[in-house]
Design a protein around this motif. Structure first.
Motif, PDB file in Angstrom:
ATOM      1  N   GLU A   1     -15.680   1.617  -0.132  1.00 44.03           N
ATOM      2  CA  GLU A   1     -15.960   0.846   1.078  1.00 44.03           C
ATOM      3  C   GLU A   1     -15.158  -0.464   1.061  1.00 44.03           C
ATOM      4  OE1 GLU A   1     -18.797   1.053   4.313  1.00 44.03           O
ATOM      5  OE2 GLU A   1     -18.977   2.244   2.530  1.00 44.03           O
ATOM      6  N   SER A   2     -14.729  -0.924   2.234  1.00 42.33           N
ATOM      7  CA  SER A   2     -14.007  -2.196   2.255  1.00 42.33           C
ATOM      8  C   SER A   2     -14.224  -2.892   3.586  1.00 42.33           C
ATOM      9  CB  SER A   2     -12.515  -1.964   2.027  1.00 42.33           C
ATOM     10  OG  SER A   2     -11.986  -1.186   3.063  1.00 42.33           O
ATOM     11  N   ALA A   3     -13.904  -4.179   3.625  1.00 38.21           N
ATOM     12  CA  ALA A   3     -14.021  -4.936   4.861  1.00 38.21           C
ATOM     13  C   ALA A   3     -13.019  -6.070   4.827  1.00 38.21           C
ATOM     14  CB  ALA A   3     -15.437  -5.485   5.036  1.00 38.21           C
ATOM     15  N   GLN A   4     -12.712  -6.614   6.018  1.00 39.82           N
ATOM     16  CA  GLN A   4     -11.682  -7.629   6.124  1.00 39.82           C
ATOM     17  C   GLN A   4     -12.248  -9.014   5.881  1.00 39.82           C
ATOM     18  OE1 GLN A   4     -10.714  -8.892   9.859  1.00 39.82           O
ATOM     19  NE2 GLN A   4      -8.835  -9.929   9.280  1.00 39.82           N
TER      20      GLN A   4
ATOM     21  N   GLY B   1     -16.265 -10.619   6.059  1.00 37.67           N
ATOM     22  CA  GLY B   1     -16.378  -9.175   6.259  1.00 37.67           C
ATOM     23  C   GLY B   1     -17.083  -8.492   5.101  1.00 37.67           C
TER      24      GLY B   1
ATOM     25  N   ARG C   1     -20.019   1.203   8.369  1.00 32.13           N
ATOM     26  CA  ARG C   1     -18.677   0.786   8.787  1.00 32.13           C
ATOM     27  C   ARG C   1     -17.762   2.008   8.770  1.00 32.13           C
ATOM     28  NH1 ARG C   1     -17.108  -4.717   8.096  1.00 32.13           N
ATOM     29  NH2 ARG C   1     -18.978  -5.971   8.160  1.00 32.13           N
TER      30      ARG C   1
ATOM     31  N   GLU D   1      -0.240 -11.225   5.067  1.00 25.90           N
ATOM     32  CA  GLU D   1       0.283 -11.458   3.722  1.00 25.90           C
ATOM     33  C   GLU D   1       1.598 -10.712   3.485  1.00 25.90           C
ATOM     34  OE1 GLU D   1      -1.190 -13.227   1.101  1.00 25.90           O
ATOM     35  OE2 GLU D   1      -2.874 -13.937   2.281  1.00 25.90           O
TER      36      GLU D   1
ATOM     37  N   SER E   1     -10.394  -5.376   2.281  1.00 24.05           N
ATOM     38  CA  SER E   1      -9.416  -4.418   2.795  1.00 24.05           C
ATOM     39  C   SER E   1      -8.066  -5.085   3.009  1.00 24.05           C
ATOM     40  CB  SER E   1      -9.908  -3.804   4.111  1.00 24.05           C
ATOM     41  OG  SER E   1     -10.145  -4.806   5.070  1.00 24.05           O
ATOM     42  N   ASP E   2      -8.038  -6.415   3.128  1.00 20.49           N
ATOM     43  CA  ASP E   2      -6.761  -7.095   3.323  1.00 20.49           C
ATOM     44  C   ASP E   2      -6.186  -7.518   1.971  1.00 20.49           C
ATOM     45  OD1 ASP E   2      -9.042  -8.623   3.205  1.00 20.49           O
ATOM     46  OD2 ASP E   2      -8.205 -10.304   4.287  1.00 20.49           O
ATOM     47  N   ASP E   3      -4.939  -7.940   2.017  1.00 19.90           N
ATOM     48  CA  ASP E   3      -4.232  -8.405   0.837  1.00 19.90           C
ATOM     49  C   ASP E   3      -4.741  -9.810   0.537  1.00 19.90           C
ATOM     50  OD1 ASP E   3      -2.387  -9.154  -1.032  1.00 19.90           O
ATOM     51  OD2 ASP E   3      -0.689  -8.265   0.022  1.00 19.90           O
TER      52      ASP E   3
ATOM     53  N   ARG F   1       0.801  -1.217   0.000  1.00 19.46           N
ATOM     54  CA  ARG F   1       0.000   0.000   0.000  1.00 19.46           C
ATOM     55  C   ARG F   1       0.837   1.273   0.000  1.00 19.46           C
ATOM     56  NH1 ARG F   1      -5.241  -2.144   1.565  1.00 19.46           N
ATOM     57  NH2 ARG F   1      -4.697  -3.871   2.866  1.00 19.46           N
TER      58      ARG F   1
ATOM     59  N   VAL G   1      -3.801  -6.301  -3.387  1.00 20.64           N
ATOM     60  CA  VAL G   1      -4.376  -5.141  -2.718  1.00 20.64           C
ATOM     61  C   VAL G   1      -5.232  -4.379  -3.727  1.00 20.64           C
ATOM     62  CG1 VAL G   1      -3.836  -2.926  -1.651  1.00 20.64           C
ATOM     63  CG2 VAL G   1      -2.480  -4.931  -1.085  1.00 20.64           C
TER      64      VAL G   1
ATOM     65  N   SER H   1     -14.170   0.441   7.681  1.00 18.51           N
ATOM     66  CA  SER H   1     -13.806   0.374   6.272  1.00 18.51           C
ATOM     67  C   SER H   1     -12.699   1.409   6.070  1.00 18.51           C
ATOM     68  CB  SER H   1     -15.036   0.710   5.434  1.00 18.51           C
ATOM     69  OG  SER H   1     -14.673   0.979   4.127  1.00 18.51           O
ATOM     70  N   PRO H   2     -11.430   0.950   5.961  1.00 16.10           N
ATOM     71  CA  PRO H   2     -10.320   1.880   6.142  1.00 16.10           C
ATOM     72  C   PRO H   2      -9.978   2.733   4.917  1.00 16.10           C
ATOM     73  CG  PRO H   2      -9.501  -0.319   5.764  1.00 16.10           C
ATOM     74  CD  PRO H   2     -10.991  -0.426   5.737  1.00 16.10           C
TER      75      PRO H   2
ATOM     76  N   SER I   1     -17.180   6.381   4.618  1.00 17.46           N
ATOM     77  CA  SER I   1     -16.273   5.240   4.678  1.00 17.46           C
ATOM     78  C   SER I   1     -14.964   5.573   3.970  1.00 17.46           C
ATOM     79  CB  SER I   1     -16.922   4.036   4.023  1.00 17.46           C
ATOM     80  OG  SER I   1     -17.189   4.329   2.684  1.00 17.46           O
ATOM     81  N   ALA I   2     -13.964   4.705   4.167  1.00 18.17           N
ATOM     82  CA  ALA I   2     -12.663   4.811   3.509  1.00 18.17           C
ATOM     83  C   ALA I   2     -11.994   6.150   3.773  1.00 18.17           C
ATOM     84  CB  ALA I   2     -12.803   4.575   2.005  1.00 18.17           C
TER      85      ALA I   2
ATOM     86  N   VAL J   1     -18.007  -2.628  -2.349  1.00 20.88           N
ATOM     87  CA  VAL J   1     -17.303  -3.114  -1.158  1.00 20.88           C
ATOM     88  C   VAL J   1     -16.198  -4.049  -1.627  1.00 20.88           C
ATOM     89  CG1 VAL J   1     -17.484  -4.340   1.015  1.00 20.88           C
ATOM     90  CG2 VAL J   1     -19.422  -3.015   0.186  1.00 20.88           C
TER      91      VAL J   1
ATOM     92  N   LEU K   1      -4.269  -6.056   9.792  1.00 16.54           N
ATOM     93  CA  LEU K   1      -4.845  -6.289   8.468  1.00 16.54           C
ATOM     94  C   LEU K   1      -3.791  -6.754   7.469  1.00 16.54           C
ATOM     95  CD1 LEU K   1      -7.548  -5.950   6.979  1.00 16.54           C
ATOM     96  CD2 LEU K   1      -6.828  -3.660   6.361  1.00 16.54           C
ATOM     97  N   ASP K   2      -2.628  -6.117   7.497  1.00 18.12           N
ATOM     98  CA  ASP K   2      -1.642  -6.379   6.446  1.00 18.12           C
ATOM     99  C   ASP K   2      -0.576  -7.387   6.819  1.00 18.12           C
ATOM    100  OD1 ASP K   2      -2.963  -4.722   4.818  1.00 18.12           O
ATOM    101  OD2 ASP K   2      -1.259  -3.463   4.286  1.00 18.12           O
TER     102      ASP K   2
END
Lengths: 330, 357
Positions: free
Chosen positions: B212-215, B219, A179, A289, B177-179, A74, B205, A261-262, A273-274, B174, A285-286
């Motif tokens: 919008e995103s979720a894990q 999610g 979210r 991976e 959010s994760d890889d 990212r 990614v 929702s980041p 969101s975001a 949506v 989260l990261d």
């Protein structure tokens, strides 16, 4: 103070030596070493964490921005590590500050009710219930945030967005999934409520009875008594309670990770969101991976969080120490 | 020899579902002895539930064997495989040239074995009151996910869905959010089927900010369920009651199914110019009647291992999981699309040839 300092020098050399000779044997000595060991251990753990963070973050701290952009998924091009961590720090602080702003007044209200208004039996039950809230794992709060609070809060967020949209925090558009940081802040507030309440309650209970009775004798109502006797006495206690809560809010991972929702912006929009992301949730989260330099970069953001938490705690200590003499606690 | 072993394996599968082919495969080489020991692998988390099912099946047939699969992610799996800490690995993408060179150096004379052991359809799912299914062309899907098409009653959507009552509501995308390998494979589909509308290079990614995103799969599904007018992509077995998109392939629209997803893999040609053991596919996204949005996850193993016991274990485990039985177990557990017989026949000889040395 000065008067108590001058006499001891005569006794000081003799007293400890005599105490050591007569009592510091067997179990006493063992206990002393256990206590000292425990004290040293906590320092050692803290130092070990700091060393680990520095060591693992070092490759990321020294790498050029091109190198980082190539290996961290990212990482945007042409940004320094500081510019990259900046929005995360902002998001972390914003979420924690909002949670604190929501939780502290409520916690003080609960604590005052328990300590000064509720009948004794009710107060006891309430105290247990609040402590019970502290025992709920954060993943449960995360699920609750997603499935209960989020949908329930959506109409409120939409109302805020349409009527108070001029206020930067509530600027639209409002996310339809809920979210958003506002939901996260409410969940965090609920999570830190018990610890603030518990500490504040203990502090309020310690208000000297004489102060309270003096206020009442002068014709104060119950509210005036609380305002003139209880609150000034408990101020430093409430501040340190809030800082304990802030510490938890800063580091909270699971609930934020599940709900938010980041995004990576310096944005005050808590209904969209975001927009923001917190450091702890970002690492969680990261990390799964990540490999190589990406891991080092994540740990570098962890180092930043470590420093922030230390700074917050030290700031709180400073405030408490400065206010101590006015509180009446001594 | 290889054909004989294959026949044996398949015969064993057909006769008794409780005792999968793995044991007889090990036995065919060793003259009746059972396998024992510990086998460690890791990699793509998309394979996790399939690996669980394979592990359970394989360990039931070989009680002295322990199989570990660490779902560290595709990147971690490839790294672990090329540096030798995993005997086998799962990866949502085939090895690239550099990784293949490193893996070949690690594996030695036997070379690398790579095949698409886990194929799962990715559903494009949405939450729209009163609409259960939509027909969308690849360009339209790419337009929606890139943010070009912003309302549900857009002409591009309405054109292919004359019967659906499309509201004048905004579309909320949506994404993960994760890889994730799901993101990478979904983007690969968009990139190949609609290159003009989706020019982002596929990676784990999500490339677009501000959506919008979720894990995780659960999610994004729960985020899509909680908001009206949302659209997302997720493993097809996990989408619960969301509406799904029938994807445009040529002139027709194909709803997702494990069979149609298996078909797209079966119809796609094997990549050329690779070593014998490497079976990577070049997905063809436009074969009529197939469902082209799939996650293709590869399994990696070596042709030779330093240790005979390790070689036997890998051989037994790999031949179990490509067997008809093994693929069915994964399909039941994870909703994956079973491998075609052609691919199995192409892959099995190199698995059967795994040796120590």
């Amino acid at each position: 103070m000065t008067t108590t300092v001058s006499p001891p020098p005569e006794r000081a050399p003799g007293r400890p030596r005599r105490r050591r000779r007569t009592t510091d044997r067997g179990l006493n000595r063992a206990f002393r070493w256990v206590a000292v060991g425990a004290g040293v251990l906590i320092l050692a753990v803290l130092a070990a964490v700091a060393v680990f963070l520095l060591q693992q973050a070092w490759p990321a701290l020294t790498a050029g921005s091109d190198e980082l952009a190539a290996s961290v998924p990212r990482y945007p091009d042409d940004t320094s590590l500081l510019e990259y961590v900046g929005p995360l720090v902002f998001g972390t602080l914003l979420a924690a500050a909002l949670a604190l702003a929501l939780a502290t007044p409520v916690a003080m209200g609960i604590a005052l009710f328990i300590s000064h208004y509720a009948p004794r039996r009710l107060a006891q039950v309430l105290g247990y219930l609040v402590d019970l809230l502290a025992a709920v794992p954060s993943v449960i709060y995360g699920l609750w945030g997603i499935f209960v609070l989020g949908p329930a809060a959506l109409p409120v967020w939409e109302w805020l967005g349409s009527w108070l949209g001029w206020f930067p925090l509530f600027a639209g558009p409002v996310s339809p999934t809920s979210r958003v940081l506002a939901t996260v802040a409410v969940v965090l507030a609920v999570m830190i409520l018990p610890i603030i309440t518990a500490v504040a309650r203990e502090v309020f209970l310690q208000t000297p009875k004489l102060h309270e009775e003096a206020a009442l004798a002068l014709g104060a109502t119950r509210w005036e008594m609380v305002r003139t006797a209880v609150l000034p006495f408990g101020r430093s206690g409430v501040i340190s309670a809030a800082m304990l809560g802030l510490g938890r809010a800063l580091g909270e991972t699971m609930a934020v990770l599940m709900i938010l929702s980041p995004g990576f912006l310096y944005s005050f929009k808590i209904l969209d969101s975001a927009q923001q992301q917190t450091i702890a949730a970002y690492i969680a989260l990261d990390f799964p991976e990540a490999s190589g330099l990406a891991v080092n970069t994540l740990i570098a953001t962890g180092l930043v969080l470590f420093v922030i938490t230390l700074a917050v705690n030290m700031g709180a200590r400073a405030i408490v120490a400065r206010r101590k003499e006015f509180s009446g606690a001594n | 020899m290889a054909v004989g072993a294959l026949a044996l394996t398949l015969a064993a599968c057909g006769s008794d579902p409780a005792a999968p082919g793995a044991e007889s495969t090990g036995g065919s080489q060793e003259g009746g002895s059972t396998l024992s020991g510990e086998l460690s692998g890791g990699g793509a988390s998309s394979q996790e539930s399939a690996q669980e099912a394979w592990r359970a099946g394989f360990q039931t047939a070989n009680p002295d064997v322990t199989v570990n699969y660490d779902p560290v992610g595709s990147g971690g799996g490839r790294t672990g495989f090329t540096d030798g800490s995993y005997a086998f690995a799962g990866s949502d993408a085939a090895l690239d040239e550099d990784e293949m060179t490193a893996a070949e150096a690690q594996c030695g004379t036997g070379g690398v074995i790579e095949f698409p052991g886990y194929v799962s359809p990715i559903a494009v799912a949405f939450n729209l009151e009163g609409v259960d299914a939509l027909n969308l062309k690849p360009e339209v899907i790419a337009g929606i996910f890139s943010g070009e098409i912003t309302t549900w009653n857009d002409d591009a959507i309405a054109a292919d869905n004359p019967d659906a009552e499309l509201p004048d509501a905004p579309i909320t995308v949506v994404h993960r959010s994760d890889d994730s390998g799901t993101t990478e494979n979904f983007q690969a589909y968009l990139h190949e089927a609609a290159p003009d509308a989706w020019d982002h290079e596929p990676e784990g990614v999500w490339p677009i900010e501000g959506q919008e995103s979720a894990q995780g799969t659960s999610g994004v599904v729960s985020a899509a369920q909680s908001g009206e007018g949302t659209i997302t992509y997720a493993d097809a077995s996990q989408i619960s009651d969301l509406g799904t998109v029938a994807v445009g392939v040529g002139d027709e629209f194909v709803p997702f199914s494990a069979e149609a997803a298996a078909e797209v893999v079966a119809q796609s040609p094997r990549a050329e110019g690779t070593a014998d053991g490497v079976y990577s596919i070049e997905l063809k996204r436009d074969v009529a009647g197939t469902y082209p949005v799939v996650l293709v996850s590869y399994l990696l193993a070596c042709g030779t291992y330093a240790d005979q016991a390790q070689a036997d274990l890998v051989k037994g485990y790999m031949s179990y999981l490509v067997s008809e039985d093994g693929q069915q177990v994964a399909a039941d557990a994870a909703g994956s699309a079973p491998l075609s017989a052609d691919i199995r026949d192409a892959v099995l000889p190199s698995i059967e040839a795994i040796t120590a040395g």
